[in-house]
Design an enzyme around this catalytic site. Structure first.
Site, short mmCIF file in Angstrom:
data_model
loop_
_atom_site.label_atom_id
_atom_site.label_comp_id
_atom_site.label_asym_id
_atom_site.label_seq_id
_atom_site.Cartn_x
_atom_site.Cartn_y
_atom_site.Cartn_z
N HIS A 69 0.89 -1.23 -0.17
CA HIS A 69 -0.17 0.10 -0.09
C HIS A 69 0.95 1.34 0.03
CE1 HIS A 69 -0.22 1.07 4.41
NE2 HIS A 69 0.16 -0.22 4.74
N ASP A 183 5.45 2.04 7.06
CA ASP A 183 4.28 1.34 6.68
C ASP A 183 3.55 2.11 5.66
OD1 ASP A 183 1.94 -0.18 6.66
OD2 ASP A 183 1.45 0.21 8.85
N GLU A 216 -5.24 1.58 2.26
CA GLU A 216 -5.07 0.49 3.07
C GLU A 216 -5.57 0.72 4.61
OE1 GLU A 216 -3.43 -2.49 5.90
OE2 GLU A 216 -3.05 -0.53 5.69
N GLU A 217 -4.97 1.91 5.04
CA GLU A 217 -5.04 2.18 6.45
C GLU A 217 -6.40 2.54 6.84
OE1 GLU A 217 -2.65 1.72 8.59
OE2 GLU A 217 -0.61 2.03 7.38
N HIS A 327 3.68 2.73 13.10
CA HIS A 327 2.53 3.86 13.17
C HIS A 327 2.99 4.92 14.28
CE1 HIS A 327 -1.41 1.79 11.49
NE2 HIS A 327 -0.24 1.57 10.78
CO CO Z 1 0.53 -1.37 6.47
#
Ligand code: CO
Length: 355
Positions: A69, A183, A216-217, A327
Site C-alpha cells: 500500500h 508502513d 489501506e489504512e 504507526h
Molecule cells: Co501497513
C-alpha cells in the site's frame, strides 16, 4: 541491487506525503519510476489512484498479485479557527499519546507543504487533575504560524486538506534507518526492487500483477478494486509489521523481530493465510537459504484480508518487513530485512520448489 540502492529508495519513498485518499505524490512517483526504467509490460493509475502493473510470464498457470500500500496514516483538517489555528481528525490508527508537541507537515490543496505544531492548553494553566488525563484530539489544534482564517485559506489550507507528522530520515547503527511512513513505503520499495530483478533475469513463468494500493489504512479499499481489475489466482501482500522486540514484552507477545528476515503471516485479524502459498514461500526460502520468521498470530490486518475474498476467492498470504515503533513518525527498521524480503519474493516468483 544492494543495501545502498534499497536505502536510497526507502528515503525517497518515505519522505513523500501520501495520507489515505491523497496518495497522488506517491502514485505519480512510482508510475514515473516504472516507466522510466521500463520495469513492466503495462502500468497505469486506476480511477481510485492505485498504480497497477503487469509483467507477463512465459507459460505459467498462475496470476500472482503482489500488493503493497502507498498510503500512510495522517490527519485531515476538519475546521479552521478565526485566528488561524486548525482543528483536525485522525486518518488511520494513531497512538494519540505521542501527538502533542510534534511537528506536522500539512499538504495544501495545491500540494505546497507547510509546517505546523500540534498543541493544546499549556501545562502551566492546566490543573494537576487535568494533567493526569491524556489530551484528546478534539482538544488539540495545529499551529501553522498564520494569524487568521483568511491567511490560512489564501494559502490553500482548507477543510479536507491532509498532513502527517514530520520526521527526517536518519541513519542508525547496524544498517538500521529511522523515518516516517515505513508502513508501507517499505512494501513499495520491495516491489520496485522485485520488478528490477525481474527485468534483469526474466526466467519466470507466472503472470505477475502489481498493485501499489491506496487507502489501506482506512480499510484496504484500493486492494479491493485492484484485485477486482487484475483477477489474480494467488496473492501476497507485502507489508511492514510490528517488531515489538523491546524491553518489557513477553516473548509470546512479540509478533516479529528486527534482523531475522521477512515475517510470514499464518493468520491475523483479516485472514487465515493459505497453507499452499506459505509452503511456496517457505520451501523456496529454504532452497535459496533466505532467512524468514513466522509472525505470531493474531495481530492486525492487511490488504490480503480484502484480496483473498475478492471475486471467487484468492489463496493469499502476507510477507512483512519487521519494524519497531510502527504507526509513529519514528519507525525503525534494518535494511538487511528489506533485502531478504526482496530475495524471498523473487524466489517465490521463480518457484524452484515447483509448488
Ligand atoms: Co501497513
Amino acid at each position: 541491487m544492494d543495501i545502498k540502492t534499497i536505502k536510497a529508495l526507502q528515503e525517497e519513498l518515505s519522505t513523500l506525503i501520501g495520507v489515505s485518499g491523497h496518495e497522488d505524490d506517491v502514485s505519480n512517483f512510482i508510475l514515473e519510476l516504472i516507466e522510466k526504467e521500463n520495469l513492466a509490460d503495462k502500468a497505469w493509475i486506476d480511477p481510485l489512484g492505485n498504480v497497477l502493473a503487469i509483467k507477463n510470464g512465459t507459460n505459467g498457470k498462475e496470476r500472482i498479485l503482489l500488493d503493497a500500500h502507498s498510503d500512510e496514516i495522517g490527519f485531515m483538517v476538519s475546521h479552521v479557527e478565526k485566528n488561524g489555528f486548525l482543528r483536525f481528525v485522525p486518518i488511520g490508527g494513531w497512538d494519540t499519546r505521542i501527538l502533542l508537541g510534534q511537528t506536522i507537515i500539512v499538504r495544501s490543496k495545491v500540494g505546497e507543504l507547510y509546517h505546523g505544531i500540534i498543541g493544546s492548553k499549556p501545562p502551566h494553566i492546566t490543573s494537576p487533575d487535568e494533567r493526569k488525563k491524556p489530551v484528546k484530539i478534539p482538544d488539540m489544534y495545529i499551529d501553522v504560524g498564520m494569524k487568521s482564517i483568511e491567511e490560512v485559506t489564501n494559502n490553500n489550507i482548507v477543510i479536507g486538506v491532509t498532513g502527517t507528522l514530520f520526521s527526517p530520515f536518519v541513519d542508525f547503527p547496524n544498517n538500521m534507518v529511522r523515518g516516517k511512513a515505513f508502513d508501507d513505503r517499505t512494501g513499495c520499495n520491495v516491489l520496485i526492487h522485485v520488478l528490477r530483478m525481474l527485468k534483469k533475469n526474466s526466467s519466470f513463468k507466472d503472470t505477475l500483477l502489481f498493485n501499489f494500493a491506496v487507502q489501506e489504512e482506512i480499510g484496504g479499499r484500493g486492494a479491493i478494486t485492484g484485485a477486482f481489475k487484475l483477477k489474480p489466482t494467488m496473492a501476497l501482500a507485502i507489508e511492514n509489521t510490528t517488531a515489538a522486540d523491546v524491553p518489557g514484552i513477553r516473548e509470546a507477545e512479540i509478533p516479529s523481530y528486527i534482523g531475522k528476515g521477512p515475517a510470514i503471516t499464518v493468520a491475523d485479524k483479516s485472514i487465515i493465510s493459505s497453507p499452499k502459498v506459505n509452503d511456496r514461500l517457505v520451501k523456496n526460502a529454504e532452497i535459496d537459504n533466505i532467512p524468514y520468521q513466522y509472525k505470531k498470530p493474531i495481530f492486525g490486518g492487511t490488504d490480503a484480508g480484502k484480496i483473498h475474498i475478492s471475486r471467487e476467492g484468492v489463496p493469499s498470504s502476507v510477507v512483512s518487513v519487521p519494524c519497531r515503533y510502527i504507526h509513529s513518525p519514528t519507525s525503525l527498521l534494518k535494511l538487511d530485512d528489506i533485502l531478504s524480503t526482496i530475495h524471498l519474493i523473487d524466489a517465490f516468483i521463480r518457484n524452484k520448489a515447483g509448488i
